[in-house]
Design a protein around this motif. Structure first.
Motif, PDB file in Angstrom:
ATOM      1  N   LEU A 186       0.820  -1.210   0.000  1.00  0.00           N
ATOM      2  CA  LEU A 186       0.000   0.000   0.000  1.00  0.00           C
ATOM      3  C   LEU A 186       0.856   1.263   0.000  1.00  0.00           C
ATOM      4  O   LEU A 186       0.427   2.307  -0.485  1.00  0.00           O
ATOM      5  CB  LEU A 186      -0.960  -0.003   1.193  1.00  0.00           C
ATOM      6  CG  LEU A 186      -2.091  -1.023   1.084  1.00  0.00           C
ATOM      7  CD1 LEU A 186      -2.890  -1.080   2.377  1.00  0.00           C
ATOM      8  CD2 LEU A 186      -2.997  -0.729  -0.098  1.00  0.00           C
ATOM      9  N   GLU A 187       2.068   1.141   0.488  1.00  0.00           N
ATOM     10  CA  GLU A 187       2.980   2.278   0.488  1.00  0.00           C
ATOM     11  C   GLU A 187       3.626   2.485  -0.880  1.00  0.00           C
ATOM     12  O   GLU A 187       3.778   3.618  -1.339  1.00  0.00           O
ATOM     13  CB  GLU A 187       4.070   2.051   1.539  1.00  0.00           C
ATOM     14  CG  GLU A 187       5.047   3.189   1.659  1.00  0.00           C
ATOM     15  CD  GLU A 187       6.108   2.904   2.716  1.00  0.00           C
ATOM     16  OE1 GLU A 187       7.301   3.060   2.389  1.00  0.00           O
ATOM     17  OE2 GLU A 187       5.740   2.515   3.839  1.00  0.00           O
ATOM     18  N   LYS A 188       3.989   1.384  -1.569  1.00  0.00           N
ATOM     19  CA  LYS A 188       4.809   1.481  -2.766  1.00  0.00           C
ATOM     20  C   LYS A 188       4.096   1.178  -4.082  1.00  0.00           C
ATOM     21  O   LYS A 188       4.525   1.646  -5.124  1.00  0.00           O
ATOM     22  CB  LYS A 188       5.992   0.513  -2.659  1.00  0.00           C
ATOM     23  CG  LYS A 188       6.947   0.815  -1.545  1.00  0.00           C
ATOM     24  CD  LYS A 188       8.067  -0.202  -1.514  1.00  0.00           C
ATOM     25  CE  LYS A 188       9.057   0.098  -0.408  1.00  0.00           C
ATOM     26  NZ  LYS A 188      10.154  -0.869  -0.403  1.00  0.00           N
ATOM     27  N   ASP A 189       3.047   0.354  -4.049  1.00  0.00           N
ATOM     28  CA  ASP A 189       2.464  -0.163  -5.286  1.00  0.00           C
ATOM     29  C   ASP A 189       1.228   0.640  -5.701  1.00  0.00           C
ATOM     30  O   ASP A 189       0.250   0.741  -4.951  1.00  0.00           O
ATOM     31  CB  ASP A 189       2.100  -1.639  -5.121  1.00  0.00           C
ATOM     32  CG  ASP A 189       1.649  -2.249  -6.420  1.00  0.00           C
ATOM     33  OD1 ASP A 189       2.527  -2.640  -7.217  1.00  0.00           O
ATOM     34  OD2 ASP A 189       0.424  -2.317  -6.644  1.00  0.00           O
ATOM     35  N   GLU A 190       1.282   1.172  -6.909  1.00  0.00           N
ATOM     36  CA  GLU A 190       0.187   2.008  -7.415  1.00  0.00           C
ATOM     37  C   GLU A 190      -1.124   1.229  -7.533  1.00  0.00           C
ATOM     38  O   GLU A 190      -2.193   1.756  -7.220  1.00  0.00           O
ATOM     39  CB  GLU A 190       0.593   2.578  -8.775  1.00  0.00           C
ATOM     40  CG  GLU A 190      -0.342   3.636  -9.297  1.00  0.00           C
ATOM     41  CD  GLU A 190       0.178   4.251 -10.585  1.00  0.00           C
ATOM     42  OE1 GLU A 190      -0.593   4.252 -11.558  1.00  0.00           O
ATOM     43  OE2 GLU A 190       1.319   4.729 -10.599  1.00  0.00           O
ATOM     44  N   GLU A 191      -1.063  -0.020  -7.997  1.00  0.00           N
ATOM     45  CA  GLU A 191      -2.281  -0.829  -8.132  1.00  0.00           C
ATOM     46  C   GLU A 191      -2.907  -1.122  -6.769  1.00  0.00           C
ATOM     47  O   GLU A 191      -4.130  -1.100  -6.623  1.00  0.00           O
ATOM     48  CB  GLU A 191      -1.989  -2.127  -8.887  1.00  0.00           C
ATOM     49  CG  GLU A 191      -1.708  -1.923 -10.353  1.00  0.00           C
ATOM     50  CD  GLU A 191      -2.846  -1.226 -11.098  1.00  0.00           C
ATOM     51  OE1 GLU A 191      -4.013  -1.638 -10.941  1.00  0.00           O
ATOM     52  OE2 GLU A 191      -2.570  -0.261 -11.828  1.00  0.00           O
TER      53      GLU A 191
END
Length: 151
Positions: free
Chosen positions: A110-115
């Motif tokens: 949730l911090e790094k992944d756009e999807e």
């Protein structure tokens, strides 16, 4: 009226599935093996995953048990969305590495992944940490593959 009842029911199920944190906080790990197991479960990004062909039926069975216990309160196997997204077609939409990291490292995703961030915006509920190890998550993926029609 029906929509309000449905939303309240889904919220109640979600809150119920996240319970037990007080018990975990009261009984901290006292030995190194328990601490090591906790570290193995969370925080380590999975870079590679090897899939079986045909499906490993023992893993499918274990994955279904984990789904029944920890995932079914928020996710459906059919095309219907409950609290979280449906699992129908997830193994065709997402790579296995993405799925396993979403299961075991939801905070990182949730911090790094756009999807993953887009899914949070759609679902409006953050996926809770279910304390699923990498090995257990691998079994969940095998169950997801079976649900998507793989043999």
């Amino acid at each position: 009226m029906k929509r309000t009842i449905l939303i309240m029911s889904a919220l109640s199920i979600f809150l119920w599935s996240c319970g037990g944190a007080e018990k975990r906080a009261e009984s901290p790990a006292t030995d190194d093996s328990a601490l090591l197991k906790q570290e193995e479960v969370h925080g380590t990004e999975v870079k590679e995953i090897n899939l079986t062909n045909p499906l490993d039926q023992a893993m499918v069975k274990e994955g279904q048990a984990i789904y029944d216990l920890k995932c079914s309160a928020c996710h459906r196997l059919s095309g219907d969305r409950l609290v979280g997204p449906s699992w129908t077609g997830v193994t065709t939409r997402r790579k296995p590495v993405w799925i396993i990291n979403m299961i075991t490292n939801v905070d990182m995703m949730l911090e790094k992944d756009e999807e993953a961030q887009k899914m949070l915006e759609t679902c409006l509920v953050r996926m809770p940490n279910q304390n699923i190890s990498e090995k257990e998550a691998r079994s969940v993926i095998e169950f997801m593959r079976k649900n998507d029609g793989e043999k």
